[in-house]
Design a protein around this motif. Structure first.
Motif, PDB file in Angstrom:
ATOM      1  N   ILE A 186      63.121 -39.291  29.298  1.00 50.59           N
ATOM      2  CA  ILE A 186      64.666 -38.682  28.889  1.00 50.59           C
ATOM      3  C   ILE A 186      64.534 -37.064  29.449  1.00 50.59           C
ATOM      4  CG2 ILE A 186      66.560 -38.554  28.164  1.00 50.59           C
ATOM      5  CD1 ILE A 186      66.839 -41.051  29.150  1.00 50.59           C
ATOM      6  N   ALA A 187      63.915 -36.194  28.077  1.00 55.94           N
ATOM      7  CA  ALA A 187      63.212 -35.317  28.503  1.00 55.94           C
ATOM      8  C   ALA A 187      62.936 -34.500  29.806  1.00 55.94           C
ATOM      9  CB  ALA A 187      61.664 -34.962  27.549  1.00 55.94           C
ATOM     10  N   LEU A 188      62.135 -35.133  30.753  1.00 49.96           N
ATOM     11  CA  LEU A 188      62.314 -34.817  32.098  1.00 49.96           C
ATOM     12  C   LEU A 188      63.178 -35.176  32.385  1.00 49.96           C
ATOM     13  CD1 LEU A 188      59.758 -34.054  33.867  1.00 49.96           C
ATOM     14  CD2 LEU A 188      59.742 -36.197  34.710  1.00 49.96           C
ATOM     15  N   LEU A 189      63.953 -35.833  32.450  1.00 48.04           N
ATOM     16  CA  LEU A 189      65.335 -35.916  33.247  1.00 48.04           C
ATOM     17  C   LEU A 189      65.691 -35.007  32.950  1.00 48.04           C
ATOM     18  CD1 LEU A 189      66.341 -40.087  33.374  1.00 48.04           C
ATOM     19  CD2 LEU A 189      65.776 -37.827  35.594  1.00 48.04           C
ATOM     20  N   GLY A 213      68.030 -39.080  22.303  1.00 41.34           N
ATOM     21  CA  GLY A 213      68.235 -38.436  21.430  1.00 41.34           C
ATOM     22  C   GLY A 213      66.652 -37.075  21.161  1.00 41.34           C
ATOM     23  N   ALA A 214      65.770 -37.478  21.142  1.00 39.27           N
ATOM     24  CA  ALA A 214      64.773 -36.803  20.901  1.00 39.27           C
ATOM     25  C   ALA A 214      64.248 -35.844  22.171  1.00 39.27           C
ATOM     26  CB  ALA A 214      63.941 -37.607  20.090  1.00 39.27           C
ATOM     27  N   GLY A 215      64.446 -37.255  23.125  1.00 39.35           N
ATOM     28  CA  GLY A 215      64.228 -36.457  24.926  1.00 39.35           C
ATOM     29  C   GLY A 215      65.101 -35.635  25.461  1.00 39.35           C
ATOM     30  N   LEU A 216      66.302 -35.590  24.771  1.00 34.62           N
ATOM     31  CA  LEU A 216      67.616 -34.406  25.592  1.00 34.62           C
ATOM     32  C   LEU A 216      66.997 -33.371  24.483  1.00 34.62           C
ATOM     33  CD1 LEU A 216      71.169 -36.770  24.807  1.00 34.62           C
ATOM     34  CD2 LEU A 216      69.948 -36.022  26.951  1.00 34.62           C
ATOM     35  N   VAL A 217      67.319 -33.571  23.333  1.00 32.57           N
ATOM     36  CA  VAL A 217      66.725 -32.215  22.100  1.00 32.57           C
ATOM     37  C   VAL A 217      65.336 -31.817  23.121  1.00 32.57           C
ATOM     38  CG1 VAL A 217      65.729 -30.977  20.331  1.00 32.57           C
ATOM     39  CG2 VAL A 217      67.567 -32.748  20.638  1.00 32.57           C
ATOM     40  N   ILE A 218      64.263 -31.991  23.499  1.00 31.10           N
ATOM     41  CA  ILE A 218      63.284 -32.286  24.195  1.00 31.10           C
ATOM     42  C   ILE A 218      63.427 -31.350  25.919  1.00 31.10           C
ATOM     43  CG2 ILE A 218      60.302 -32.476  24.793  1.00 31.10           C
ATOM     44  CD1 ILE A 218      60.668 -34.690  22.654  1.00 31.10           C
TER      45      ILE A 218
END
Length: 158
Positions: A9-12, A95-100
């Protein structure tokens, strides 16, 4: 498995932010022309360089602020990754992936440009919004919202 979900998610999120900045700031040359009317007043591209945090707060002492906020964002991202990896809920991971991802997108800007590239300007109902933001900010806001709404829950149930 949670770590892979969070990092994906963070990478995306970071990738979409970078792509939007390449397209609008670089290829559409917003850096030079400063303003592109898209669907006035609801959506326009207006170049803004944020050297601080939200609304330009802490924008003084540019080099200290630039690197201090870069290190702070990296530190918070590492802590959030560690914390979220221990949680059971997939929405916490998202949620964490989006923030990161959003935070790393803005860190990239601080390293590349010396400031965060903001370009989205939205107004409505006869009120002109003087502020700009970017796709990374949207991801940070949405991810933080998810984390706040889900705080205290141990699973996706409820």
């Amino acid at each position: 498995m949670p770590l892979i979900r969070i990092l994906t998610i963070a990478l995306l999120a970071c990738g979409l932010d970078r792509l939007s900045k390449l397209w609008i700031v670089e290829w559409a040359n917003l850096r030079e022309i400063l303003y592109i009317e898209v669907f006035d007043p609801y959506l326009n591209f207006a170049m803004g360089w944020n050297r601080g945090i939200n609304f330009g707060l802490l924008a003084g002492h540019e080099e200290w602020t630039r690197w201090g906020l870069t290190l702070l964002a990296i530190g918070i991202s590492i802590w959030l990754l560690w914390w979220a990896n221990q949680q059971a809920g997939k929405w916490i991971h998202i949620g964490a992936g989006l923030v990161i991802g959003g935070a790393i997108g803005n860190v990239w800007d601080r390293i590349q440009y010396g400031a965060v590239a903001d370009y989205l300007n939205m107004s409505c109902c006869g009120l002109r919004n003087p502020y700009t933001f970017n796709v990374a900010d949207v991801f940070i806001f949405a991810g933080a919202g998810l984390l706040i709404v889900l705080s205290g829950r141990t699973t996706d149930d409820a």
